[in-house]
Design a protein around this motif. Structure first.
Motif, PDB file in Angstrom:
ATOM      1  N   ALA A 354       1.129  -1.296   0.279  1.00 36.76           N
ATOM      2  CA  ALA A 354      -0.416   0.170   0.220  1.00 36.76           C
ATOM      3  C   ALA A 354       1.173   1.187   0.579  1.00 36.76           C
ATOM      4  O   ALA A 354       0.693   2.265  -0.539  1.00 36.76           O
ATOM      5  CB  ALA A 354      -0.642  -0.254   1.556  1.00 36.76           C
ATOM      6  N   ASN A 355       2.071   1.085   0.989  1.00 39.51           N
ATOM      7  CA  ASN A 355       2.593   2.151   0.859  1.00 39.51           C
ATOM      8  C   ASN A 355       3.556   2.157  -0.037  1.00 39.51           C
ATOM      9  O   ASN A 355       3.530   3.338  -0.611  1.00 39.51           O
ATOM     10  CB  ASN A 355       3.515   1.859   2.091  1.00 39.51           C
ATOM     11  CG  ASN A 355       3.312   2.520   3.334  1.00 39.51           C
ATOM     12  OD1 ASN A 355       3.282   4.249   3.620  1.00 39.51           O
ATOM     13  ND2 ASN A 355       3.139   1.810   4.029  1.00 39.51           N
ATOM     14  N   MET A 356       3.983   1.298  -0.560  1.00 43.85           N
ATOM     15  CA  MET A 356       4.840   1.530  -2.277  1.00 43.85           C
ATOM     16  C   MET A 356       3.885   2.074  -3.012  1.00 43.85           C
ATOM     17  O   MET A 356       4.389   2.879  -4.381  1.00 43.85           O
ATOM     18  CB  MET A 356       5.379   0.358  -2.170  1.00 43.85           C
ATOM     19  CG  MET A 356       6.673   0.093  -2.004  1.00 43.85           C
ATOM     20  SD  MET A 356       7.985   1.754  -1.222  1.00 43.85           S
ATOM     21  CE  MET A 356       8.137   1.379  -2.769  1.00 43.85           C
ATOM     22  N   ILE A 357       2.376   1.378  -3.525  1.00 38.98           N
ATOM     23  CA  ILE A 357       1.485   2.288  -4.197  1.00 38.98           C
ATOM     24  C   ILE A 357       1.166   3.768  -4.014  1.00 38.98           C
ATOM     25  O   ILE A 357       1.357   4.515  -5.415  1.00 38.98           O
ATOM     26  CB  ILE A 357       0.386   0.877  -4.376  1.00 38.98           C
ATOM     27  CG1 ILE A 357       0.844  -0.149  -5.439  1.00 38.98           C
ATOM     28  CG2 ILE A 357      -0.499   1.808  -5.394  1.00 38.98           C
ATOM     29  CD1 ILE A 357       0.096  -1.187  -5.003  1.00 38.98           C
ATOM     30  N   GLU A 358       1.136   3.764  -3.066  1.00 41.02           N
ATOM     31  CA  GLU A 358       0.874   5.590  -2.837  1.00 41.02           C
ATOM     32  C   GLU A 358       2.158   6.046  -3.372  1.00 41.02           C
ATOM     33  O   GLU A 358       1.963   7.440  -3.996  1.00 41.02           O
ATOM     34  CB  GLU A 358       0.728   5.873  -1.067  1.00 41.02           C
ATOM     35  CG  GLU A 358       0.510   7.092  -0.877  1.00 41.02           C
ATOM     36  CD  GLU A 358       0.413   7.252   0.376  1.00 41.02           C
ATOM     37  OE1 GLU A 358      -0.006   8.715   1.112  1.00 41.02           O
ATOM     38  OE2 GLU A 358       1.307   6.474   1.149  1.00 41.02           O
TER      39      GLU A 358
END
Length: 444
Positions: A354-358
């Protein structure tokens, strides 16, 4: 003879010491900024050195700087070219006797400085006066370089020699808090109308820089425009309109929305606002509205930012090297497939994904997220941390060389973490995203 202010990561009019010093001298004051093509080249890892998110923020910052300087009757020249190609021509064209600029010490910036000085065809004599300014006499051109990106000025910290900077943040913080004062702000007055020079150059577009234009993602935690005007507006909103500073420490580990943290980092990174300006506004807030642990904690974070700069000054290029400042040997690996999985949010950890996609979609990630994805890359997968640090450099709107590499060596176990901790990602997700709202937002 005239004065040239070579703007770098000090893209503001207020509390800018290079600009202030230039305005004290006789002659015209002219500003210049270089969009160095080297900063937009492809890295060997297959991504741009600077991606569209920070580039857009930078172009907005330059437009704002140009307007704010014009209001002071100062012209800003902007070139999409190498400084060493253009600056010597400007010296001749505008009869420049003094170049004022922010003091930088990391290798790329030092190399550019040296290239400029070589092309100016002169022998360099370096002088350091008591104000922490560095003067290089090059033929007829004097270079005045000033440390201007700190909260605590290098001349004021209780360490006369950078080699004495402690390796533990708490020791540095306590000694500086006890013995240092933050300097007052400086400001310039409006210059005479005749100070303006004719300029025909325009600010390039993202496409001119080899990047694609884009719309800000609707869920971005950082939907803000670049520039000093926006920085001051954000400060006013976060402090005095919404009084969010009163809960800063309690909310700073948030993941969703614009107000869980101050979001000052991008403006601090390119110098759209100074750390001193924020400090003195915190003092005003504490007098007028509230003083508590939360208001102090923003100062605490500014001191962390200073600390990474001082570690960089102390250790030089070690912050970029695999073994870091500790010289610790690990069995680092590098797997291209692993890099793509991590970058694209395709690991076994949904919280990391989730953090990397953000980051991929917005150019921003929370501090909590950054620590987790870094720990996963360096401690779980034991992959070469420098590759991931280069990806952060590419993608982050708020990339700052000292904070980025300082944090990466810290998280990789080759920096200033005395405990060499490793994050339990599942536990972190439970603590900071217990309802899974953040993961659902970015993973669908």
């Amino acid at each position: 003879m005239n004065n040239l202010v070579w703007f770098r990561n000090d893209l503001r009019v207020n509390d800018n010491h290079s600009l202030f010093q230039a305005c004290q001298k006789k002659g015209k004051v002219i500003g210049v900024y270089f969009l160095d093509p080297r900063q937009f080249e492809m890295t060997r890892y297959g991504f741009k050195k600077t991606e569209k998110f920070r580039a857009k923020f930078l172009l907005e910052t330059l437009r704002d700087l140009k307007n704010n300087l014009a209001a002071k009757n100062i012209s800003l020249l902007i070139f999409h070219d190498l400084p060493e190609n253009v600056l010597p021509k400007l010296v001749n064209e505008y009869q420049i006797s003094t170049v004022f600029l922010q003091k930088e010490w990391t290798q790329e910036e030092v190399n550019v400085n040296n290239n400029v000085k070589i092309n100016l065809n002169g022998n360099v004599n370096v002088k350091n006066n008591n104000n922490g300014n560095f003067k290089n006499q090059i033929s007829r051109v004097e270079f005045v370089e000033t440390y201007d990106q700190f909260l605590f000025h290098p001349s004021d910290i209780p360490y006369a020699d950078f080699s004495k900077i402690p390796e533990v943040f708490t020791e540095f913080r306590k000694k500086c808090e006890k013995e240092c004062k933050v300097r007052p702000l400086v400001e310039i007055s409006v210059q005479p109308k005749e100070n303006l020079v004719e300029t025909s150059n325009i600010i390039p577009s993202l496409e001119d820089l080899g990047l694609e234009s884009f719309k800000i993602h609707k869920h971005s935690a950082f939907p803000f425009r670049g520039g000093e005007t926006s920085a001051l507006k954000r400060l006013s909103h976060y402090f005095f309109d919404n009084e969010k500073l009163s809960q800063y420490k309690q909310t700073r580990n948030g993941l969703i929305g614009t107000d869980y943290s101050s979001k000052f980092s991008a403006w601090l990174a390119n110098g759209g606002i100074s750390a001193r300006t924020i400090y003195w506004e915190v003092q005003s807030y504490e007098q007028e509205i509230c003083k508590n642990e939360d208001t102090y904690w923003l100062i605490f974070e500014l001191i962390w930012r200073d600390y990474f700069k001082y570690i960089s000054l102390k250790h030089g290029n070690k912050i970029f090297q695999l073994d870091g400042i500790l010289g610790k040997k690990y069995d680092w690996k590098f797997n291209e497939k692993a890099l793509r999985q991590w970058m694209n949010g395709n690991t076994r950890e949904p919280f990391v994904n989730a953090n990397m996609i953000e980051l991929q979609q917005t150019g921003f990630m929370s501090n909590r997220g950054r620590q987790n994805v870094a720990s996963y890359w360096a401690k779980e997968w034991e992959q070469d941390w420098r590759v991931a640090a280069a990806y952060f450099e590419s993608m982050l709107i708020d990339y700052d060389v000292h904070s980025n590499y300082g944090n990466w060596i810290y998280n990789a176990g080759v920096g200033n973490d005395p405990r060499d901790r490793k994050f339990n990602i599942k536990r972190q997700a439970e603590m900071y995203d217990g309802d899974g709202k953040y993961q659902k937002l970015w993973l669908g």
